[in-house]
Design an enzyme around this catalytic site. Structure first.
Site, short mmCIF file in Angstrom:
data_model
loop_
_atom_site.label_atom_id
_atom_site.label_comp_id
_atom_site.label_asym_id
_atom_site.label_seq_id
_atom_site.Cartn_x
_atom_site.Cartn_y
_atom_site.Cartn_z
N ASP A 148 0.97 -1.32 0.19
CA ASP A 148 0.04 0.09 0.13
C ASP A 148 0.83 1.33 -0.04
O ASP A 148 1.99 1.10 0.07
CB ASP A 148 -0.87 0.13 1.07
CG ASP A 148 -0.12 0.14 2.51
OD1 ASP A 148 0.93 -0.62 2.78
OD2 ASP A 148 -0.79 0.72 3.64
N HIS A 460 1.40 -8.76 -3.64
CA HIS A 460 0.58 -7.75 -3.22
C HIS A 460 1.19 -6.45 -3.44
O HIS A 460 1.79 -5.91 -2.33
CB HIS A 460 -0.38 -8.17 -2.20
CG HIS A 460 -1.37 -7.02 -1.92
ND1 HIS A 460 -2.59 -7.30 -2.37
CD2 HIS A 460 -1.35 -5.80 -1.01
CE1 HIS A 460 -3.19 -6.32 -1.92
NE2 HIS A 460 -2.62 -5.49 -1.21
N ASP A 506 0.71 -17.20 -4.56
CA ASP A 506 1.42 -16.29 -5.56
C ASP A 506 0.46 -15.38 -6.38
O ASP A 506 0.55 -15.56 -7.44
CB ASP A 506 2.58 -16.71 -6.09
CG ASP A 506 3.51 -16.02 -6.86
OD1 ASP A 506 3.25 -14.61 -6.62
OD2 ASP A 506 4.42 -16.23 -7.66
N GLU A 515 1.96 -10.07 0.50
CA GLU A 515 2.37 -8.49 0.25
C GLU A 515 3.88 -8.69 0.64
O GLU A 515 4.65 -9.69 0.95
CB GLU A 515 1.64 -7.89 1.50
CG GLU A 515 1.74 -6.32 1.27
CD GLU A 515 0.56 -5.56 1.83
OE1 GLU A 515 -0.30 -6.20 2.35
OE2 GLU A 515 0.84 -4.29 1.74
O1 9MR Z 1 2.42 -6.74 9.10
C1 9MR Z 1 1.32 -6.66 9.67
C2 9MR Z 1 0.94 -7.82 10.30
O2 9MR Z 1 1.56 -8.26 11.31
C3 9MR Z 1 -0.62 -7.85 10.49
O3 9MR Z 1 -1.03 -9.19 10.90
C4 9MR Z 1 -1.47 -7.34 9.35
C5 9MR Z 1 -2.91 -7.44 9.69
O4 9MR Z 1 -3.06 -6.38 10.41
O5 9MR Z 1 -0.99 -6.11 8.81
C6 9MR Z 1 0.35 -6.06 8.44
O6 9MR Z 1 0.82 -4.95 7.97
C7 9MR Z 1 0.28 -4.45 6.84
C8 9MR Z 1 -0.38 -3.09 7.40
O7 9MR Z 1 -1.50 -2.99 8.24
C9 9MR Z 1 -0.75 -1.93 6.31
N1 9MR Z 1 0.50 -2.04 5.41
C10 9MR Z 1 0.77 -3.45 4.53
C11 9MR Z 1 1.06 -4.26 5.91
C12 9MR Z 1 1.99 -5.59 5.42
O8 9MR Z 1 0.75 -6.49 5.01
#
Ligand code: 9MR
Ligand code: ZN
Length: 539
Positions: A148, A460, A506, A515
């Site tokens: 994001d 992602h 994937d 992601e």
């Molecule tokens: O890294 C984060 C992970 O530990 C959490 O379980 C997840 C869901 O809340 O969010 C991950 O962080 C994301 C963040 O909220 C927004 N930017 C992308 C991050 C990576 O997925």
């Protein structure tokens, strides 16, 4: 090649000539090891055991130390080659650092540095204060957090810290030729890249010393290029964890930049001390929660004791003032997870400061006692890697969102143990975590984009999805398998029988398993740079 039907799992980037070679074998049939000329060097009969995380019957085999060359593993059905080189991990280490350059926000990426992955300057408009939207100011810069376009303070501070300690501990492991805009100046490129985020961090501090938790829109953008994402960005409310992490990271950076740019160093130390004053004046922890109507990453936390500990260690190192040491000692006495290096649990970053920078100067408690506790905890990572059929330092039930983070953190812990004790078992187990990232895993997937014969192709990651180029932006590491907290769509595809270490798609929509994130790249940088430096010193 279809790796899933293969009975070998390998580090697809290659192995080092001076270090033991490990491969995972999934067959009981005899396996011949051949060199480039076809000479059989030996025959292996693997004694398979059941690996709970993957559901595989597998054996992690050590092939010993092999000289530079190309080798083949062969059964009557299959032949698979791998390489052994003097410096196998230089390119991947550099690419992982350069991956952060590709996350830069607020500037254009030009062909000269970015190759085909160019884009115009993004997110250049003034930001609004969420709590008082008529107040606007310029908060441009920093790295996009992940797939994001949000910018989050604690994850950014932790990433910068990983870079700085990588540079401190393994200066030769990261090249100074990353081809980023600052390359060729007097500063090592890994620090140049870190500074890009530090400049932004300084902008996210409120007058009273607190740091805003994040700078994001109210919701995530679609899969568009960053410069097309033009909706209003907001400075979200301040938080204890953002303030504590920024406080620590800026104190650390001020020590480093003292030698290069004293004015910048003073700015950072002042900002850090201001943040500390705010923390002292706001002793009651309030977990950050997304305000009503905000859907971007929450990065919630259960406590700020570890952030306070880390900040106290770094401020003690930066100023020598005993009050910081006393605070760190008191928090240490309450018990902390000293081998946690991620965005939520940061006590390990304070341990790094005590054990590798302050050393004896930290005193009896923060050096001698802390070291004992630290070494004790690192045994845990070693034990986990021993229990795993693939040598992966993660419990089956802990393959959660971003499972690469605890795996890389385990590697960091074992590397630090090896630095303190010289233990080779720790070093080798840590190396197996690098192998995991590069393909020696149940999926046979290299998790770093742009590397390996079977690599992540559809992370992602908005720019990778929107740029019209088939290959994803290179040098980004996928979060990997996640069975703890998968999306319903992922569950629909993988069901409940797919084992945790294979709970991975994937596919671009799968933020839950595929992601990328700056703070997953950065511990991988630490680990890769460590082993890259080791190969330079050995040969
Ligand atoms: O890294 C984060 C992970 O530990 C959490 O379980 C997840 C869901 O809340 O969010 C991950 O962080 C994301 C963040 O909220 C927004 N930017 C992308 C991050 C990576 O997925
Ligand atoms: Zn941007």
């Amino acid at each position: 090649m279809e790796t899933q039907s293969s009975c070998f799992r390998l580090n697809q980037v290659g192995y080092a000539a001076g270090l033991p070679v490990h491969v995972a074998i999934l067959t009981e049939a005899p396996v011949r090891l051949l060199d480039a000329s076809g000479t059989i060097l030996g025959t292996i009969r693997a004694d398979l055991t059941f690996d709970e995380a993957s559901g595989d019957r597998v054996a992690l085999m050590e092939l010993g130390i092999l000289p530079e060359g190309t080798y083949r593993l062969e059964t009557d059905e299959e032949s698979r080659s791998f390489t052994v080189k003097d410096h196998p991990w230089r390119e991947v280490t550099n690419a992982l650092i350069k991956g952060l350059y590709f996350q830069r926000c607020g500037c254009a990426l030009y062909k000269e540095h970015a190759g085909p992955y160019v884009h115009a300057a993004c997110h250049t408009a003034d930001s609004a204060d969420w709590e008082n939207p008529s107040v606007r100011r310029s908060v441009t810069g920093g790295w996009h957090d992940a797939g994001d376009y949000g910018k989050y303070v604690a994850p950014g501070a932790v990433t910068v810290t990983h870079l700085i300690y990588t540079w401190k501990l393994f200066p030769d492991g990261c090249s100074d030729e990353l081809n980023i805009p600052e390359s060729g100046n007097s500063l090592p490129d890994i620090l140049n890249e870190a500074r890009y985020e530090l400049e932004w961090l300084l902008k996210v501090q409120r007058e009273d010393g607190a740091f805003h938790h994040k700078l994001t829109k109210a919701h995530f953008a679609g899969f568009i290029m960053p410069e097309e994402d033009r909706e209003q960005e907001y400075l979200m409310p301040v938080s204890h964890c953002a303030t504590g992490s920024a406080c620590a990271c800026l104190a650390l950076a001020s020590r480093v930049w003292k030698a290069y740019d004293p004015a910048f160093a003073s700015l950072m130390l002042e900002a850090s001390q201001k943040a500390w004053v705010w923390m002292q004046g706001n002793p009651d922890f309030v977990p950050f929660k997304n305000p009503e109507g905000v859907r971007t990453g929450q990065y919630g936390d259960r406590t700020d004791r570890d952030e306070r500990f880390w900040a106290a260690c770094e401020l003690y190192a930066a100023t020598g003032e005993p009050r910081y040491r006393e605070t760190a000692e008191a928090l240490f006495a309450e018990g902390l997870n000293l081998t946690a290096f991620g965005w939520a649990d940061v006590a390990g970053l304070g341990a790094l400061c005590c054990l590798f920078d302050l050393k004896e100067q930290a005193g009896e408690i923060l050096f001698t006692k802390l070291k004992e506790g630290f070494l004790r905890r690192t045994e845990f990572a070693l034990a986990l890697s021993r229990q795993s059929g693939y040598g992966t330092a993660l419990r089956p039930e802990w393959y959660g969102w971003g499972s690469i983070l605890p795996i890389m953190s385990g590697a960091m812990a074992m590397i630090l143990n090896a630095l303190l004790t010289g233990r080779e078992d720790m070093r080798d187990a840590a190396l197996n975590q690098l192998h995991y990232a590069l393909g020696l895993n149940a999926l046979g997937t290299c998790f770093v984009t742009g590397f390996g014969e079977k690599s992540v192709m559809h992370p992602h990651h908005r720019p990778s999805g929107a740029d019209g180029i088939d290959a994803p932006v290179p040098g980004l590491i996928s979060g990997g398998p996640n069975k703890v907290f998968p999306y319903p769509a992922t569950r629909e595809k993988l069901g409940s029988d797919t084992p945790p270490a294979k709970y991975y798609l994937d596919e671009t929509p799968s933020a839950d398993t595929n992601e990328i994130a700056i703070y997953w790249n950065s511990p991988a940088i630490f680990v890769a740079a460590c082993f890259n430096a080791m190969t330079l010193h050995q040969n």
